[in-house]
Design an enzyme around this catalytic site. Structure first.
Site, PDB file in Angstrom:
ATOM      1  N   HIS A  99      -9.257  68.968  17.156  1.00 26.74           N
ATOM      2  CA  HIS A  99      -9.489  68.917  15.716  1.00 26.74           C
ATOM      3  C   HIS A  99     -10.275  70.124  15.225  1.00 26.74           C
ATOM      4  CE1 HIS A  99      -8.329  64.569  14.610  1.00 26.74           C
ATOM      5  NE2 HIS A  99      -7.711  64.933  15.725  1.00 26.74           N
ATOM      6  N   HIS A 267      -1.311  63.003  23.711  1.00 20.54           N
ATOM      7  CA  HIS A 267      -1.396  61.548  23.777  1.00 20.54           C
ATOM      8  C   HIS A 267      -1.157  61.005  25.182  1.00 20.54           C
ATOM      9  CE1 HIS A 267      -0.520  61.301  19.170  1.00 20.54           C
ATOM     10  NE2 HIS A 267      -1.733  61.750  19.450  1.00 20.54           N
TER      11      HIS A 267
END
Length: 726
Positions: A99, A267
């Site tokens: 992020h 993921h």
């Protein structure tokens, strides 16, 4: 309290909203005022380091192996105040690094992990960054231990890479060398919305056409890094989400294969957190009281259990073994059917149909309990979209290829805004030249510079032609992601040679003369272009009575088409260059605002902006030979006439309604003396810019003007000379 009643008992001794707030800000009272803050941020007065501190030299003294070992050890030292999922902070640190880097966008090169900006508002309080404040606090002991040499920017990215290594991935490499900023970035436009997660329609011309996402934005909502994990505007539809994923990642410089690799590999580890009601979560860091000490998103009912945490509202892991790098993501996604359900927090997510309990991951806190995994709408897009599906099939058939593709994409994601390899420090810097690093070969330094200058001077080119070509070559530099600039001479390659703002006909003429000089003398074309600009500038200085030699350092190289990702250079095209009074077309944003944006990207401060613009005007370097702003009858001489005549009260100023330009008339006779654009007149109308303009208009500062122009010019020409860094 009444801030004016300071003398009264109990009166408040400070001016509320004055010194400490924004209520008295110039732009609040005068919304159309030109805000120069972006040129005045991150200055020396804001930096707590000693004046002689050299961060690059400090970084070279780091014990790199010790730092990496400490980060890896931290990952499995779960702390009670914020316990780790399955006893491993890997997923959290990967999300922190991701992020931090994922705010990068190719449109203007801003965002990204290169400055540690996630420590400050608004990024530190974006909804998508919930609980990443905890990750930074977990890393604080390591930052404290290694001090100045280990920047937050480096440590944040390193934590994600070490997390992947700890969980079994062979990473592609790592480069230290990022330097922290010390306050929020004022130059980054994150969107016009006034609320978090406002509907996507606010930033698309047509939500059904993903290409209409407002430039330079990349994320679909205010406060998100990429796309809404629940679907477009929170409505699940993987096929539609796939289109937004593709556009968003493309704007972050990723192709389809890199996008699929990052989605699937990102993921493969960790989990999402959505236990509990969203309205029970505390305020973000910037909205918390002082006793929270900068920790936001208080998790009511957390009770020291990792499984009880709340961040996104989506709940669950993507794989059976969330702390291991494996192919489990693909096993789940493609071997089971998935159905829409709501998380405990009420968020849309996809859950498997008829998955046996023994195939489910164990609870993040209690290994005796198994939990259903989940997929977001973006995950389902990897299965539904035919292009992404085909790529995933290729990954599944070759796990080693998947691991390598992901490792390379992760390296690109986390290093994209560092610029060329010359900026990377440390033992793990890959030797391979990657095209997205805009590689440039080393140029010659042993040629006779004086002989090259003599040939240029005898070439028949005018000073304006030489200065303009050098400027156009160098002005593409962006300090935001350290791309562009004169090194490489990419102005002679596609797409730059055909840009309207580069006046292709004039450019071709000049290059046709300079390239043979480079070939004859052994100098690079890049060096010769810059040298020609210096020759033209020295001629103009001499004509104005200044005997000044413009500094020059050889060594630029010449890039080739094979070294150049032409498509990635398209966003560097100057649509407006106030220094040459050029606008490709009329825009909603004013020319002076676009001038500030370009100046900030080029790394200029207010004084440098001012002196360069005034000098370029009198040098006669306007686009297309325009006379707007050329306030002198000595065109081609580097004089301070622009400022002298701009500030002369013998003139009056009048708008020309038809085309948005202005006339400067003699106050006594009414005769038109000059014409101008708003990018010219703002140096007389804006109080800050006028203060600088008046300095250069003074009778005693003609010499200072010449010296300052040369210094600013040299800074622009050398902005991308990372090979000269210590």
């Amino acid at each position: 309290m009444d801030g004016n009643n300071i003398g009264r008992e109990g009166g408040c001794p400070v001016m509320h909203g004055g010194n400490t707030g924004n209520d008295k800000a110039v732009t609040k009272w005068w919304p159309n005022a030109l805000n120069l803050d972006i040129l005045q941020q991150h200055g020396a007065r804001a930096n707590p380091m000693d004046p002689d501190y050299n961060h690059r030299e400090a970084v070279k003294g780091l014990d790199f192996e010790a730092v990496k070992a400490d980060v890896k050890a931290l990952l499995t030292e779960s702390q009670e105040w914020w316990p780790a999922d399955w006893g491993h902070y890997g997923g959290l640190m990967i999300r922190l690094a991701w992020h931090s880097a994922g705010s990068y966008r190719m449109g203007d090169g801003r965002g990204g992990a290169g400055s540690g900006n996630i420590r400050f508002a608004p990024l530190n309080s974006w909804p998508d960054n919930a609980s990443l404040d905890k990750a930074r606090r977990l890393l604080w002991p390591i930052k404290k231990k290694y001090g100045n040499a280990l920047s937050w920017a480096d440590l944040i990215v390193l934590s994600g890479s070490m997390a992947y290594e700890s969980m079994g991935l062979k990473t592609f490499g790592f480069g230290f060398g990022r330097e922290d900023i010390w306050g929020p970035e004022k130059d980054v436009y994150w969107g016009a919305e006034q609320e978090w997660l406002a509907p996507s329609e606010n930033r698309y011309g047509d939500l059904g056409d993903v290409s209409t996402l407002e430039n330079p934005l990349a994320a679909t909502h205010m406060g998100l890094i990429y796309v809404n994990p629940e679907g477009v505007n929170g409505q699940p539809d993987p096929a539609k989400t796939a289109l937004h994923v593709r556009e968003t990642f493309a704007r972050m410089a990723m192709n389809d294969e890199e996008t699929a690799a990052l989605t699937c590999g990102g993921h493969t580890v960790g989990k999402a957190h959505g236990m509990g009601a969203v309205d029970a979560i505390g305020a973000e860091p910037e909205g918390c009281p002082v006793q929270a000490q900068g920790l936001g998103w208080a998790n009511a009912g957390h009770q020291g259990k990792a499984a009880n945490a709340f961040t996104s509202g989506i709940e669950g892991a993507w794989t059976q073994h969330p702390t291991q790098w494996d192919m489990g993501y693909f096993d789940y996604l493609f071997n089971y059917e998935w159905e829409l359900k709501k998380s405990p927090a009420g968020a849309w997510q996809w859950e498997p149909v008829d998955m046996p309990d023994d195939k489910k991951p164990v609870d993040a806190s209690d290994p005796s309990v198994r939990r259903s995994p989940m997929m977001t709408d973006a995950d389902m897009a990897m299965k539904v979209d035919p292009i992404y599906n085909e790529i995933c099939q290729k990954f599944m058939a070759d796990p080693e290829y998947f691991a390598d593709t992901f490792a390379r994409a992760w390296f690109k994601l986390t290093h994209r805004d560092m610029g060329p390899r010359a900026n990377y420090i440390g033992p793990d810097v890959p030797n391979e030249d990657l095209i997205w690093q805009d590689p440039v070969p080393a140029g010659a330094t042993n040629y006779d510079v004086a002989a090259v200058k003599a040939k240029i001077a005898d070439s028949g080119l005018s000073a304006a032609e030489m200065i303009t070509t050098a400027w156009d070559s160098a002005r593409t530099f962006r300090g935001s992601d350290k791309r562009g600039g004169a090194n490489g001479a990419r102005i002679r390659l596609a797409p730059q040679k055909d840009w309207v703002g580069n006046e292709p006909e004039r450019l071709a003429k000049v290059l046709g003369i300079l390239e043979p000089i480079a070939a004859e003398t052994g100098a690079s074309v890049a060096d010769v272009i810059v040298l020609a600009g210096n020759v033209g500038l020295e001629q103009s200085l001499k004509a104005a009575g200044h005997d000044v030699e413009v500094p020059f350092t050889p060594g630029r190289g010449d890039a080739t088409d094979e070294m150049t990702d032409a498509a990635s250079f398209e966003p560097l095209e100057p649509l407006c260059d106030g220094f040459r009074n050029f606008e490709k077309e009329r825009y909603a944003v004013s020319p002076e605002e676009m001038l500030l944006d370009r100046a900030q990207l080029m790394g200029l401060n207010t004084g440098e902006l001012t002196v360069l613009l005034g000098g370029m005007r009198v040098l006669g370097t306007n686009y297309g030979g325009s006379k707007h702003g050329v306030f002198t009858d000595r065109v081609g001489q580097l004089t301070n006439d622009f400022f002298v005549n701009l500030t002369d009260m013998a003139n009056t100023w009048h708008p020309v309604e038809e085309d948005g330009t202005y006339e400067i008339r003699d106050r006594a006779t009414g005769a038109v003396k000059w014409t101008a654009t708003s990018a010219d007149l703002v140096f007389g109308s804006n109080s800050i810019l006028r203060a600088y303009a008046e300095v250069y208009a003074q009778d005693d500062n003609a010499g200072k003007f010449a010296r300052d122009f040369v210094a600013a010019w040299t800074k622009v020409m050398n902005a991308d000379r990372f090979d000269l860094l210590a």
